[in-house]
Write a protein that holds these residues in place. Structure first.
Motif, short mmCIF file in Angstrom:
data_model
loop_
_atom_site.label_atom_id
_atom_site.label_comp_id
_atom_site.label_asym_id
_atom_site.label_seq_id
_atom_site.Cartn_x
_atom_site.Cartn_y
_atom_site.Cartn_z
N GLY A 395 10.72 -13.30 0.71
CA GLY A 395 11.27 -14.72 0.97
C GLY A 395 11.83 -15.19 0.05
N LEU A 396 10.81 -15.33 -0.96
CA LEU A 396 11.93 -15.56 -2.89
C LEU A 396 13.20 -15.16 -2.74
N ALA A 397 13.25 -13.94 -2.66
CA ALA A 397 15.06 -13.08 -2.90
C ALA A 397 16.22 -12.93 -1.78
N SER A 398 14.79 -13.41 -0.32
CA SER A 398 15.59 -13.72 1.47
C SER A 398 16.23 -12.36 1.29
N ILE A 399 15.59 -11.56 1.16
CA ILE A 399 15.74 -10.17 1.70
C ILE A 399 14.62 -9.61 2.70
N SER A 400 14.74 -8.77 3.05
CA SER A 400 14.07 -8.32 4.61
C SER A 400 12.89 -6.85 3.68
N PRO A 401 11.56 -7.83 3.27
CA PRO A 401 10.64 -7.45 3.61
C PRO A 401 10.21 -5.09 2.95
N VAL A 402 10.46 -4.72 4.18
CA VAL A 402 11.21 -3.64 4.37
C VAL A 402 12.08 -3.04 3.72
N SER A 403 12.74 -3.48 2.77
CA SER A 403 14.14 -3.02 2.12
C SER A 403 12.76 -2.84 -0.08
N ILE A 404 11.88 -3.70 0.39
CA ILE A 404 11.17 -3.45 -0.51
C ILE A 404 10.48 -2.28 -0.66
N MET A 405 9.70 -1.73 -0.03
CA MET A 405 9.13 -0.84 0.31
C MET A 405 9.52 0.95 -0.37
N PRO A 406 10.95 0.62 -0.42
CA PRO A 406 10.90 2.20 -0.73
C PRO A 406 10.87 2.50 -2.84
N TYR A 407 11.21 1.06 -3.07
CA TYR A 407 10.78 0.65 -4.31
C TYR A 407 9.73 0.77 -5.03
N SER A 408 8.21 0.52 -4.44
CA SER A 408 7.31 0.75 -4.39
C SER A 408 6.44 1.11 -5.07
N PHE A 409 6.84 2.23 -6.70
CA PHE A 409 6.34 2.64 -6.71
C PHE A 409 4.89 3.04 -7.30
N TYR A 410 4.51 1.43 -8.01
CA TYR A 410 2.95 1.38 -8.29
C TYR A 410 2.13 1.35 -7.50
N PRO A 411 2.10 1.11 -5.93
CA PRO A 411 1.61 1.04 -4.96
C PRO A 411 1.06 2.15 -4.55
N ILE A 412 2.19 3.35 -4.39
CA ILE A 412 2.37 4.52 -3.98
C ILE A 412 1.87 5.14 -5.33
N LEU A 413 1.89 5.41 -6.22
CA LEU A 413 0.99 6.35 -7.07
C LEU A 413 -0.16 5.95 -7.58
N MET A 414 -0.30 4.42 -7.43
CA MET A 414 -1.78 4.24 -6.94
C MET A 414 -2.67 4.98 -6.66
N ALA A 415 -2.13 4.89 -5.05
CA ALA A 415 -2.95 5.75 -4.25
C ALA A 415 -3.29 7.17 -4.53
N LEU A 416 -2.27 7.51 -5.00
CA LEU A 416 -1.94 9.24 -4.96
C LEU A 416 -3.30 8.95 -6.60
N CYS A 417 -3.42 8.46 -7.34
CA CYS A 417 -3.96 8.43 -8.60
C CYS A 417 -5.51 8.67 -8.21
N GLY A 418 -5.50 7.67 -6.22
CA GLY A 418 -7.27 7.58 -6.39
C GLY A 418 -7.23 9.21 -5.66
N ILE A 419 -6.54 9.21 -4.81
CA ILE A 419 -6.80 10.85 -4.47
C ILE A 419 -6.63 11.65 -5.36
N ILE A 420 -5.81 11.88 -6.12
CA ILE A 420 -6.36 13.02 -7.09
C ILE A 420 -7.76 12.68 -7.81
N ALA A 421 -7.60 11.45 -8.29
CA ALA A 421 -9.71 11.10 -8.59
C ALA A 421 -10.71 12.01 -7.53
N ILE A 422 -10.59 11.82 -7.38
CA ILE A 422 -11.66 12.22 -5.53
C ILE A 422 -11.40 13.50 -5.41
N LEU A 423 -10.67 14.36 -5.17
CA LEU A 423 -10.10 16.16 -5.50
C LEU A 423 -10.82 16.49 -6.33
#
Length: 453
Positions: A395-423
């Motif tokens: 909203g503050l950037a006047s763009i679609s929230p979906v356009s942000i998703m491909p650049y969500s590096f840290y949230p994705i890596l956070m999940a991967l780190c959590g999965i690896i920590a379990i494994l």
């Protein structure tokens, strides 16, 4: 019903959520334009579907459930934050705060380090103030300014702000998600922090490296000197300092708006009338997102009442067979709850008691279970296009929230780190299992061995 028991619930109750996702994301994929289906229209249709379901309930009763869900304190607070964030962003932008702040950053850092700097600042601010929403609304305007005056994509800048915000939301001692995770798992705040930090730190480091690599060829489009006025930067400094000092986000935003307006009137950027117009324009720019947040709360209320959340909890908990499975189960429970509710605090509160029962039964350390709850709720919150963080940034950037998703590096890596920590069973814990000394001649005092602990 005890904490360890879960109702079977109803899979059909999740249908409104499926309708919403298909309408909003599906239409964007088909048309290659994610603005083709307005977010507010998609959630209204999903709400209508939710109200049409469960004919055993009277329509008036369903409306009551919907309005109670929409009026949940967390939902209303989020809506108010959206509106005040819009006011602050509008006033600060109108008096030149964004341009001066960005130019100061451009003058101090090479262009290819701007995103790394923005991410690190976001991490520091969010871990200090304990709120991802507060961090997003404070830093998003700066990210917008950087993106607009460099070759950096706007969506990347917003994703970077959100990544930094989720880092602190996941770790801060005063974050509501951290508090909820620690309380439900009955562990200590500092112990959970140490475990959680070890799990997500590699993800933060990798994020900084990725940001440095993909923006290494960036060149600023400004010509001449990066001119800035320190006076115009003061509103952002004041907001950040107040936030770090623990001032409530609403007071921070109201104070920042007034402060920016006063500076604007002092330097001639505003009259009283134009200042009020800037406030009004900023509020209007975020009204749509506030309404969407309220409607999502109502739909989630219906889904929960009809047994949708219970179904998700029952389905995952029934699949758990081992300690490692228990940890994946806890991660899965809070993940599906967050996807369904779009609120990481609520998802932890919903799943926390069940996660505690599972961790006790399968010997999962409470520090680990608390960390998994916080990590997997936060990672999804940084990815969901209908979550508060992405909605606010978009909203503050006047763009679609979906356009942000491909650049969500840290949230994705956070999940991967959590999965690896379990494994790999990381981090390792010292055994804390209590042993009970049993007398050799147990027949003489059966009471001593009646409890097998």
């Amino acid at each position: 019903m005890s904490n360890g028991e879960v109702k079977k619930g109803s899979l059909v109750a999740l249908f409104p959520l499926l309708v919403f996702v298909l309408l909003f994301i599906g239409s964007g994929i088909l048309t290659k334009d994610f603005s083709s289906m307005p977010l507010n229209v998609a959630i209204i249709i999903a709400g209508a579907v939710a109200l049409a379901m469960n004919r055993k309930e009277k329509f008036a009763k369903k409306i009551d459930i919907f309005t109670k869900g929409a009026g949940h304190p967390n939902i209303i607070l989020m809506a108010v934050i959206f509106i005040l964030a819009g006011a602050f962003a509008g006033v600060a932008r109108g008096m030149g705060a964004v341009e001066s702040t960005v130019n100061l950053g451009l003058s101090l850092l090479p262009a290819n380090y701007l995103m790394i700097g923005l991410f690190v600042i976001g991490c520091f601010i969010s871990i200090s103030m304990g709120t991802s929403m507060g961090t997003v609304v404070a830093l998003a305007p700066i990210g917008v300014g950087i993106a607009s005056q460099t070759d950096i994509p706007m969506a990347l800048a917003m994703a970077t702000v959100i990544g930094g915000a989720m880092f602190g939301d996941n770790l801060s001692m005063i974050s509501d998600t951290t508090i909820a995770a620690v309380r439900t798992q009955q562990t200590k705040m500092k112990d959970k922090f140490k475990v959680n930090f070890l799990i997500v730190l590699p993800g933060a480091i990798l994020t900084a490296i990725i940001l440095g690599v993909i923006t290494s060829g960036n060149t600023a489009t400004l010509t001449g000197n990066y001119e800035y006025e320190l006076l115009k930067i003061l509103p952002y400094i004041a907001v950040l300092v107040a936030a770090l000092a623990g001032v409530h986000v609403l007071i921070v935003l109201i104070g920042g708006t007034v402060f920016a307006g006063l500076i604007g009137m002092v330097d001639g950027s505003y009259t009283i009338s134009s200042f009020l117009q800037a406030v009004a324009s900023g509020i209007i720019s975020m009204e749509d997102l506030a309404i969407v947040a309220i409607l999502i709360g109502g739909v989630v209320g219906i889904i929960k009442h009809n047994g949708g959340i219970d179904y998700l909890l029952y389905f995952i908990s029934s699949k758990i067979k081992s300690k490692k499975g228990a940890e994946f189960g806890i991660a899965g429970l809070v993940s599906v709850a967050d996807i369904a509710t779009a609120n990481n605090t609520i998802s932890i509160v919903i799943t926390g008691p069940l996660a505690k029962s599972i961790s006790d039964e399968y010997g999962v350390d409470p520090r680990k279970s608390a960390s998994l709850l916080d990590t997997f709720s936060s990672c999804w919150q940084g990815i969901l296009p209908y979550g508060g963080q992405l909605l606010a940034a978009a909203g503050l950037a006047s763009i679609s929230p979906v356009s942000i998703m491909p650049y969500s590096f840290y949230p994705i890596l956070m999940a991967l780190c959590g999965i690896i920590a379990i494994l790999i069973g990381y981090p390792k814990f010292q055994e804390t299992v209590k042993t009970v000394e049993v007398p050799l001649v147990v027949e003489e005092d059966p009471a001593l061995v009646s409890d097998k602990g």
